[in-house]
Design an enzyme around this catalytic site. Structure first.
Site, PDB file in Angstrom:
ATOM      1  N   PRO A  11       0.789  -1.230   0.000  1.00 17.75           N
ATOM      2  CG  PRO A  11      -0.090  -1.062   2.143  1.00 17.75           C
ATOM      3  CD  PRO A  11       0.556  -2.037   1.202  1.00 17.75           C
ATOM      4  CG  ASN A  12      -0.222   4.358   1.311  1.00 19.54           C
ATOM      5  OD1 ASN A  12      -1.196   4.887   0.766  1.00 19.54           O
ATOM      6  ND2 ASN A  12      -0.271   3.844   2.527  1.00 19.54           N
TER       7      ASN A  12
ATOM      8  NE  ARG B 107       3.934   6.729   1.711  1.00 19.38           N
ATOM      9  CZ  ARG B 107       4.227   5.497   2.115  1.00 19.38           C
ATOM     10  NH1 ARG B 107       4.705   4.613   1.266  1.00 19.38           N
ATOM     11  NH2 ARG B 107       4.035   5.160   3.362  1.00 19.38           N
TER      12      ARG B 107
ATOM     13  CE1 TYR C  86       9.008   5.040   3.019  1.00 21.74           C
ATOM     14  CE2 TYR C  86       7.429   6.842   2.909  1.00 21.74           C
ATOM     15  CZ  TYR C  86       7.911   5.712   3.531  1.00 21.74           C
ATOM     16  OH  TYR C  86       7.307   5.252   4.674  1.00 21.74           O
TER      17      TYR C  86
ATOM     18  CG  ASN D 251       8.329  -2.110   0.379  1.00 26.66           C
ATOM     19  OD1 ASN D 251       7.808  -2.222   1.500  1.00 26.66           O
ATOM     20  ND2 ASN D 251       8.919  -0.999  -0.026  1.00 26.66           N
TER      21      ASN D 251
ATOM     22  CB  ALA E  90       1.442   0.271   6.220  1.00 26.55           C
TER      23      ALA E  90
ATOM     24  CD  GLU F   1      10.017  -7.440   5.604  1.00 28.62           C
ATOM     25  OE1 GLU F   1       9.415  -8.491   5.895  1.00 28.62           O
ATOM     26  OE2 GLU F   1      10.213  -6.529   6.409  1.00 28.62           O
TER      27      GLU F   1
ATOM     28  CG  HIS G 104      11.129  -2.264   4.563  1.00 30.78           C
ATOM     29  ND1 HIS G 104       9.772  -2.173   4.421  1.00 30.78           N
ATOM     30  CD2 HIS G 104      11.371  -3.413   5.230  1.00 30.78           C
ATOM     31  CE1 HIS G 104       9.210  -3.226   4.997  1.00 30.78           C
ATOM     32  NE2 HIS G 104      10.166  -3.993   5.490  1.00 30.78           N
TER      33      HIS G 104
ATOM     34  NE  ARG H 282      10.257   6.118   8.486  1.00 32.22           N
ATOM     35  CZ  ARG H 282       9.268   5.900   7.601  1.00 32.22           C
ATOM     36  NH1 ARG H 282       9.334   4.871   6.772  1.00 32.22           N
ATOM     37  NH2 ARG H 282       8.247   6.722   7.553  1.00 32.22           N
TER      38      ARG H 282
HETATM   39  C1  DQA Z   1       8.267   1.054   3.806  1.00 32.26           C
HETATM   40  C2  DQA Z   1       8.357   1.264   5.319  1.00 32.26           C
HETATM   41  C3  DQA Z   1       7.001   1.068   5.978  1.00 32.26           C
HETATM   42  O1  DQA Z   1       7.090   1.268   7.378  1.00 32.26           O
HETATM   43  C4  DQA Z   1       5.993   2.061   5.412  1.00 32.26           C
HETATM   44  O2  DQA Z   1       4.710   1.820   5.958  1.00 32.26           O
HETATM   45  C5  DQA Z   1       5.957   2.073   3.931  1.00 32.26           C
HETATM   46  C6  DQA Z   1       7.211   1.962   3.183  1.00 32.26           C
HETATM   47  C7  DQA Z   1       9.607   1.363   3.092  1.00 32.26           C
HETATM   48  O3  DQA Z   1       9.786   0.908   1.968  1.00 32.26           O
HETATM   49  O4  DQA Z   1      10.470   2.062   3.646  1.00 32.26           O
HETATM   50  O5  DQA Z   1       4.903   2.290   3.327  1.00 32.26           O
HETATM   51  O6  DQA Z   1       7.945  -0.293   3.548  1.00 32.26           O
END
Ligand code: DQA
Length: 145
Positions: free
Chosen positions: A9-10, A17, A22, A73, A76, A97, A99, A106
């Site tokens: 998501p997002n 964003r 990011y 990835n 959230a 995984e 990020h 964080r």
């Molecule tokens: C994320 C880190 C997560 O905590 C966050 O909710 C994201 C992006 C990252 O790629 O740094 O949406 O996965």
């Protein structure tokens, strides 16, 4: 060799964003970089993004038996989703995984990953390059050298 890259998501909003967290690249640009690296390594890459937990679970299920490995990835959902963890485990596929940000540096709620425990490894904090590192690491595991 085929590897599927799954974004949660997002992440479709990347570029717009929180660019200070990011980076300035959009998801498409980042995926194109990874696809280009895949070509150099002779790896076919399929990418998928969804904001919806159930769609991510279904996609992982559909990968079962149809690919060699996963890079995810979960965004959230990393911190909340037993369903995505179970889907990765059920797929029996090697998964890395990823990020973009260093979640350990964080907020505290980002320090827990429900998904990392069913992955062969986790890479974070290198922005778009996290995906390239994940691809190279997974390819090494799959070719056993
Ligand atoms: C994320 C880190 C997560 O905590 C966050 O909710 C994201 C992006 C990252 O790629 O740094 O949406 O996965």
């Amino acid at each position: 060799m085929k590897i599927n890259i799954i974004n949660g998501p997002n992440l479709a909003l990347l570029g717009k964003r929180e660019p200070e967290v990011y980076g300035k690249n959009g998801l498409k640009e980042i995926m194109n970089l990874v696809i280009a690296r895949g070509k150099e390594l002779d790896i076919e890459i399929e990418t998928f993004q969804s904001d919806i937990e159930g769609e991510l679970v279904q996609y992982i299920g559909n990968c079962m038996g149809n690919t060699d490995g996963l890079i995810i990835n979960p965004a959230a959902y990393t911190h909340t989703s037993v369903a995505i963890r179970d889907a990765i485990k059920a797929s029996d596929l090697p998964c890395v995984e990823v990020h973009l940000s260093n979640t350990m540096a964080r907020e505290e709620f980002r320090h827990t990953s429900l998904t990392a425990g069913v992955c062969i490894g986790q890479i974070m904090g290198f922005g778009a390059y996290s995906y390239i590192l994940a691809l190279e690491g997974l390819a090494k595991q799959l070719t056993n050298n």
